[in-house]
Design a protein around this motif. Sequence first.
Motif, PDB file in Angstrom:
ATOM      1  N   VAL A   3       0.851  -1.185   0.000  1.00  0.00           N
ATOM      2  CA  VAL A   3       0.000   0.000   0.000  1.00  0.00           C
ATOM      3  C   VAL A   3       0.890   1.240   0.000  1.00  0.00           C
ATOM      4  O   VAL A   3       1.781   1.373   0.840  1.00  0.00           O
ATOM      5  N   SER A   4       0.660   2.127  -0.950  1.00  0.00           N
ATOM      6  CA  SER A   4       1.465   3.357  -1.040  1.00  0.00           C
ATOM      7  C   SER A   4       0.671   4.593  -0.644  1.00  0.00           C
ATOM      8  O   SER A   4       1.255   5.559  -0.155  1.00  0.00           O
ATOM      9  N   THR A   5      -0.630   4.572  -0.849  1.00  0.00           N
ATOM     10  CA  THR A   5      -1.465   5.728  -0.539  1.00  0.00           C
ATOM     11  C   THR A   5      -2.896   5.266  -0.326  1.00  0.00           C
ATOM     12  O   THR A   5      -3.363   4.358  -1.010  1.00  0.00           O
ATOM     13  N   ILE A   6      -3.571   5.902   0.622  1.00  0.00           N
ATOM     14  CA  ILE A   6      -5.005   5.707   0.813  1.00  0.00           C
ATOM     15  C   ILE A   6      -5.614   7.102   0.700  1.00  0.00           C
ATOM     16  O   ILE A   6      -5.287   7.983   1.498  1.00  0.00           O
ATOM     17  N   ALA A   7      -6.455   7.304  -0.304  1.00  0.00           N
ATOM     18  CA  ALA A   7      -6.989   8.640  -0.578  1.00  0.00           C
ATOM     19  C   ALA A   7      -8.514   8.629  -0.627  1.00  0.00           C
ATOM     20  O   ALA A   7      -9.112   7.727  -1.203  1.00  0.00           O
ATOM     21  N   CYS A   8      -9.116   9.634  -0.004  1.00  0.00           N
ATOM     22  CA  CYS A   8     -10.570   9.820  -0.034  1.00  0.00           C
ATOM     23  C   CYS A   8     -10.874  11.286  -0.302  1.00  0.00           C
ATOM     24  O   CYS A   8     -10.197  12.175   0.230  1.00  0.00           O
ATOM     25  N   THR A   9     -11.896  11.519  -1.097  1.00  0.00           N
ATOM     26  CA  THR A   9     -12.395  12.874  -1.343  1.00  0.00           C
ATOM     27  C   THR A   9     -13.913  12.801  -1.421  1.00  0.00           C
ATOM     28  O   THR A   9     -14.459  11.948  -2.116  1.00  0.00           O
ATOM     29  N   ALA A  10     -14.571  13.688  -0.679  1.00  0.00           N
ATOM     30  CA  ALA A  10     -16.039  13.708  -0.661  1.00  0.00           C
ATOM     31  C   ALA A  10     -16.547  15.141  -0.580  1.00  0.00           C
ATOM     32  O   ALA A  10     -15.862  16.026  -0.079  1.00  0.00           O
ATOM     33  N   VAL A  11     -17.775  15.318  -1.053  1.00  0.00           N
ATOM     34  CA  VAL A  11     -18.466  16.605  -0.930  1.00  0.00           C
ATOM     35  C   VAL A  11     -19.716  16.385  -0.095  1.00  0.00           C
ATOM     36  O   VAL A  11     -20.481  15.446  -0.339  1.00  0.00           O
ATOM     37  N   ALA A  12     -19.881  17.243   0.902  1.00  0.00           N
ATOM     38  CA  ALA A  12     -21.066  17.199   1.769  1.00  0.00           C
ATOM     39  C   ALA A  12     -21.471  18.631   2.066  1.00  0.00           C
ATOM     40  O   ALA A  12     -20.661  19.418   2.582  1.00  0.00           O
ATOM     41  N   GLY A  13     -22.690  18.978   1.736  1.00  0.00           N
ATOM     42  CA  GLY A  13     -23.180  20.326   2.026  1.00  0.00           C
ATOM     43  C   GLY A  13     -22.355  21.438   1.413  1.00  0.00           C
ATOM     44  O   GLY A  13     -22.170  22.484   2.027  1.00  0.00           O
ATOM     45  N   GLY A  14     -21.827  21.236   0.220  1.00  0.00           N
ATOM     46  CA  GLY A  14     -21.064  22.279  -0.453  1.00  0.00           C
ATOM     47  C   GLY A  14     -19.618  22.402   0.016  1.00  0.00           C
ATOM     48  O   GLY A  14     -18.885  23.276  -0.429  1.00  0.00           O
TER      49      GLY A  14
END
Length: 139
Positions: A117-128
Amino acid sequence: MKIAALHALIALLPALLGAAPVAAQNRAEVQMFRGQCEYSDRFAPLLERGDHSFALCDSATVAGGVFDFRRDSWGSMMRFEGTRSGDRMAIGHVQLRSGSRRAATGACEIFYRDGAVSTIACTAVAGGRTYAANFVPRR
């Protein structure tokens, strides 16, 4: 931010840190990692806008449909929950350190380099607002 832009941002995070995605591996067990959340200086302008939050962390836990980014001294900083398929997850909720849980859209992904494992990435939008975590494990 549109879903396509979110996916582009997730793909960009590891690339900026030198990590290359490898074919996804199915990992259903609980995985715990030590390391830290890291972000390229290229993302600094997003912080200045005030509508982006980046997780601070020194560990990450991935278990089923949960990606949890934590600090030893403070506990969970940002937790993403959703529907997981292999090393990708479609985000349905984000929970912040305050305990506030919000409906969200976005994605998480586990990236590999040389089988690790080299990277764990998350991106989310909630309420702008955009929430992101980019974790790099210690080797």
